[in-house]
Write an enzyme that holds these catalytic residues in place. Structure first.
Site, PDB file in Angstrom:
ATOM      1  CB  SER A  22      -0.906   0.020   1.246  1.00  0.00           C
ATOM      2  OG  SER A  22      -1.742  -1.106   1.270  1.00  0.00           O
ATOM      3  N   GLY A 312     -25.280 -16.818  -9.719  1.00  0.00           N
ATOM      4  CA  GLY A 312     -25.636 -17.423  -8.440  1.00  0.00           C
ATOM      5  C   GLY A 312     -26.939 -18.189  -8.473  1.00  0.00           C
ATOM      6  N   GLY A 316     -28.681 -17.754  -1.791  1.00  0.00           N
ATOM      7  CA  GLY A 316     -29.372 -16.778  -0.956  1.00  0.00           C
ATOM      8  C   GLY A 316     -29.789 -17.357   0.384  1.00  0.00           C
ATOM      9  CB  CYS A 319     -32.273 -19.482  -2.201  1.00  0.00           C
ATOM     10  SG  CYS A 319     -32.489 -20.390  -3.746  1.00  0.00           S
ATOM     11  N   GLY A 409     -39.516 -17.615  -4.081  1.00  0.00           N
ATOM     12  CA  GLY A 409     -39.979 -18.977  -4.347  1.00  0.00           C
ATOM     13  C   GLY A 409     -40.777 -19.571  -3.201  1.00  0.00           C
ATOM     14  NE  ARG A 418     -35.971 -14.718  -8.668  1.00  0.00           N
ATOM     15  CZ  ARG A 418     -34.866 -15.392  -8.392  1.00  0.00           C
ATOM     16  NH1 ARG A 418     -34.935 -16.680  -8.102  1.00  0.00           N
ATOM     17  NH2 ARG A 418     -33.691 -14.795  -8.393  1.00  0.00           N
ATOM     18  N   GLY A 486      -9.415 -17.453  12.903  1.00  0.00           N
ATOM     19  CA  GLY A 486      -9.704 -16.086  12.491  1.00  0.00           C
ATOM     20  C   GLY A 486     -10.644 -15.339  13.404  1.00  0.00           C
TER      21      GLY A 486
END
Length: 497
Positions: A22, A312, A316, A319, A409, A418, A486
């Site tokens: 940077s 994709g 979701g 989904c 859906g 859809r 992490g």
């Protein structure tokens, strides 16, 4: 024999960015998040760009006119949902386009014979504190006065009190002629220290209202997304069934860009829809297509004439396509594959077709990862459903506020257009769920927080633009153990209350 991919499909959480060099110039305030929305040729500028890489999903529980305005103020774009009657969707588009041209067509109006109770009901429904009083109670009738919350006191007045008895009458208003420019109108507002300036024609009929708050809003939203007429920009969803009726209505309403809303876009239905638009409007009308999860699907839609391609299937939060039908692909793998195909198509044809990553975003850093992997912008559903501006109810569940969120859906949405494959006009089975998400406050505060993280991470990678990030990014797979590493681990967290 079926084709087998050697590598498993992966999600964003399985990757991390490796910091790069940077320079001293690489600070978050210098980062530009402007990104192309539609295709363009090498050496040219895209005809449409957005100022932040965020668009809202084409969903009943996410994208209506209110959210479209709030997101445009921050520099992003909404795609107003298409699983509603054409007239209602077109009306939402019109409301966005009229919200800030500087000149607003009044949509809160009463007649002088109406009552305080009517005013209170209208204020509760619209949230507007300034109401025009016209002879016929319409948006363009003869202006007789204005009602604001300074004109009445609920505790001291009867709900049956007539509007004509407490309104500020026309002869006491500061007003201007309809030919007044926006600069002149703002000067009048500041000179007379008023919040609203009505503009009328020679017959005293109301034409527009100009608000002080719109001037202030513009000053506070330096990245706002507006068209050449200084109106907020908005997109709209269409389907592969009633496009011949829906497209003209949405364009007449002022939609800036369209997007075919489909769970799976590698189909002739999408080509037929794009062909209709190209045959009737040429390249003037911009339309995105999708969704796809591999390079072959991208190539099909790019050659069909799509202005951008959505990537994709099944990623979701609401989904369940993958578990219901067994189709889809990990969002990160799908995006990487499509980005390679997009770059190859650009090298071959000189036409750059932007790609939109749709789904799979759980954490803010996933947005930066998606951009680094090749996405030009991100479509978000659950993310925006949490905010005040989304169209769903805020409910209290065991002492915590939640917002309703359901998939297109789901049985609640019943958006069969859809998911259909050219069959009957119904949903054979659900591919989405009806759910709740934690309430998160205002769109502005949350978007600013997310994008501050994106800008900071881009600087860690030595990039000041999205295209630079895609060139410089170094991305590594992570193991399940390193994912644990992490986060906070091997400590006892103090009480955060």
């Amino acid at each position: 024999m079926a084709f087998y991919y050697e590598e498993p499909s992966r999600t964003f959480s399985e990757y991390l960015l490796i910091p790069g060099y940077s320079s001293a110039k690489c600070i978050p305030s210098e980062v530009s998040l402007k990104t192309p929305l539609v295709k363009y040729r090498r050496g040219e500028e895209p005809s449409l760009s957005i100022n932040i890489p965020m668009v809202s999903a084409i969903m009943q529980s996410v994208s209506d006119d209110r959210l479209a305005v709030a997101l445009a103020q921050e520099g992003g774009l909404s795609f107003i949902y298409g699983s509603q009657p054409i007239e209602k969707q077109a009306k939402m588009v019109k409301k966005v386009k009229r919200y800030r041209a500087g000149f607003v067509v009044s949509d809160s109006n009463v007649s002088p014979e109406m009552t305080l109770a009517d005013v209170l009901r209208l204020t509760e429904r619209t949230g507007h504190s300034t109401i025009a009083v016209t002879e016929d109670g319409g948006p363009n009738g003869k202006l007789l006065g204005i009602v604001t919350n300074k004109d009445y006191r609920v505790s001291r007045m009867s709900p049956e009190c007539k509007v004509k008895d407490f309104m500020t009458k026309f002869q006491d208003l500061v007003y201007a002629h309809e030919e007044t420019t926006l600069k002149e109108a703002n000067d009048i507002i500041w000179e007379h220290k008023i919040n609203c300036l009505p503009l009328v024609n020679k017959d005293q009929e109301l034409v527009y209202l100009v608000f002080r708050k719109d001037y202030d809003t513009h000053k506070n939203n330096e990245h706002e997304l507006i068209d050449t007429s200084k109106r907020y920009m908005t997109g709209a969803g269409i389907n592969t069934r009633d496009y011949a009726e829906r497209v003209p209505a949405l364009l007449e309403a002022g939609a800036d860009v369209l997007c075919i809303d489909s769970s799976e876009g590698f189909s002739e239905w999408q080509k037929i829809t794009i062909d209709y638009i190209r045959n009737n409007y040429g390249d003037k009308v911009k339309v995105g297509a999708g969704n796809v999860v591999d390079g072959e699907g991208f190539r099909f839609l790019a050659e069909a004439g799509a202005d951008f391609v959505k990537v994709g299937i099944g990623g979701g939060a609401i989904c369940i396509t993958r578990e219901q039908k067994g189709i889809g692909r990990g969002q990160a793998t799908a995006l990487i594959d499509v980005a390679k195909a997009r770059d190859a198509y650009y090298e071959e044809t000189g036409i750059y077709v932007p790609i939109c990553s749709d789904g799979g975003i759980v954490h803010d850093y996933h947005v930066t990862l998606a951009l680094a992997m090749g996405a030009d912008f991100i479509m978000l559903g659950r993310y925006f459903a949490r905010f005040d501006e989304s169209p769903t109810k805020k409910v209290n569940i065991n002492g915590s506020y939640m917002k309703e969120y359901w998939g297109e859906g789901s049985a609640r949405a019943r958006n069969w257009q859809r998911y259909d494959m050219g069959g009957e006009s119904k949903l054979s089975f659900e591919e989405g769920v009806d759910s709740l998400v934690p309430y998160a406050g205002t769109l502005k505060d949350n978007v600013n927080l997310t994008l501050s993280k994106v800008r900071s991470t881009m600087c860690n990678c030595g990039a000041l633009t999205i295209s630079e990030l895609q060139k410089k990014a170094k991305i590594t797979l992570v193991s399940s153990t390193s994912i644990v590493e992490g986060g906070a681990h091997d400590v006892m967290l103090r009480d955060q209350r």
